[in-house]
Design an enzyme around this catalytic site. Structure first.
Site: not given
Length: 253
Positions: A142, A146
């Site tokens: 990600h 995040k």
């Protein structure tokens, strides 16, 4: 006309969801909830859900796990269904969500993509066939903004595999302090954070002289937003308290 309240409206996903709803004729956003009360759309924004005195049919939550309990209290008081897309909840928070579902309808999924949910079915079938002859490793990637690791999706995938395995799997997140061979009955879960990666999840079944990899890549955040809006439309039709997920949405289609 479906009336939606959007929690986390000024976040990345909030803006994407607002754009999608804006393009639909049968629904609109009547209020936003966010600690940042900047008004960027045609709807008012409230720092506290209880400040909103209007009516809505369903809430979409793409905010922060720390906001969940307060939002559940609002939904219980108003008896409004909620679509919880936020991840990173603690075991205690998850228990409170389950308890609240006895009072009003709650949708919760670690990933709103239909592709990911179909992937889960493939993983269950693969794990049932491959059994304990293959080691299972999960790699998720990600963007560098995040907050939670591993992702809620990675845990969903691990749970899907674990359900079909003939043994009780141990989830292993960190091996750097261990100096030993890999135990046979663990699922390794690894998190990569960098750049602007939207979301990639790979599940490896590693056997003797062969590897099976099942992978899903999200190319934009819109895939999650579309799933959230579909879930909201479904939840607005649910009058019975209970826990719902993407399998219910897919079945309704």
């Amino acid at each position: 006309m479906l009336k939606i309240a959007l929690s986390g409206c000024n976040g990345r996903m909030g803006h994407v969801i607002a754009d999608i709803v804006d393009g639909k004729k049968d629904m609109n956003i009547v209020a936003g909830f966010d600690v940042n009360t900047t008004k960027s759309g045609a709807f008012p924004v409230f720092a506290d859900p209880f400040e909103f005195t209007g009516e809505c049919d369903v809430i979409i939550d793409f905010s922060n796990a720390s906001s969940t309990e307060h939002l559940l209290a609002f939904c219980e008081k108003k008896h409004i269904p909620i679509v919880i897309c936020t991840t990173g909840h603690s075991p205690e928070q998850l228990q409170k969500i389950r308890e609240a579902s006895a009072q009003f309808p709650i949708f919760r999924s670690g990933n709103m993509s239909i592709g990911i949910n179909l992937m889960m079915d493939l993983l269950r079938k693969s794990a049932a066939v491959l059994g304990d002859g293959f080691d299972v490793e999960i790699i998720e990637k990600h963007h560098n903004q995040k907050l939670d690791a591993p992702s809620g999706t990675a845990l969903m995938l691990a749970d899907a595999v674990s359900e079909a395995l003939p043994y009780d799997a141990n989830y292993e997140y960190d091996r750097h302090e261990r100096r030993e061979k890999r135990p046979p009955h663990e699922i390794g879960i690894h998190a990569v954070r960098g750049g602007t990666i939207v979301g990639e999840h790979s599940v490896l079944f590693c056997g003797r002289d062969e590897i099976i990899e099942i992978k899903h890549s999200a190319l934009s955040r819109e895939v999650f937003a579309v799933g959230a809006v579909d879930a909201a439309a479904f939840m607005a039709t649910c009058s019975q308290p209970g826990m719902y997920d993407m399998t219910d949405v897919i079945a309704s289609k």
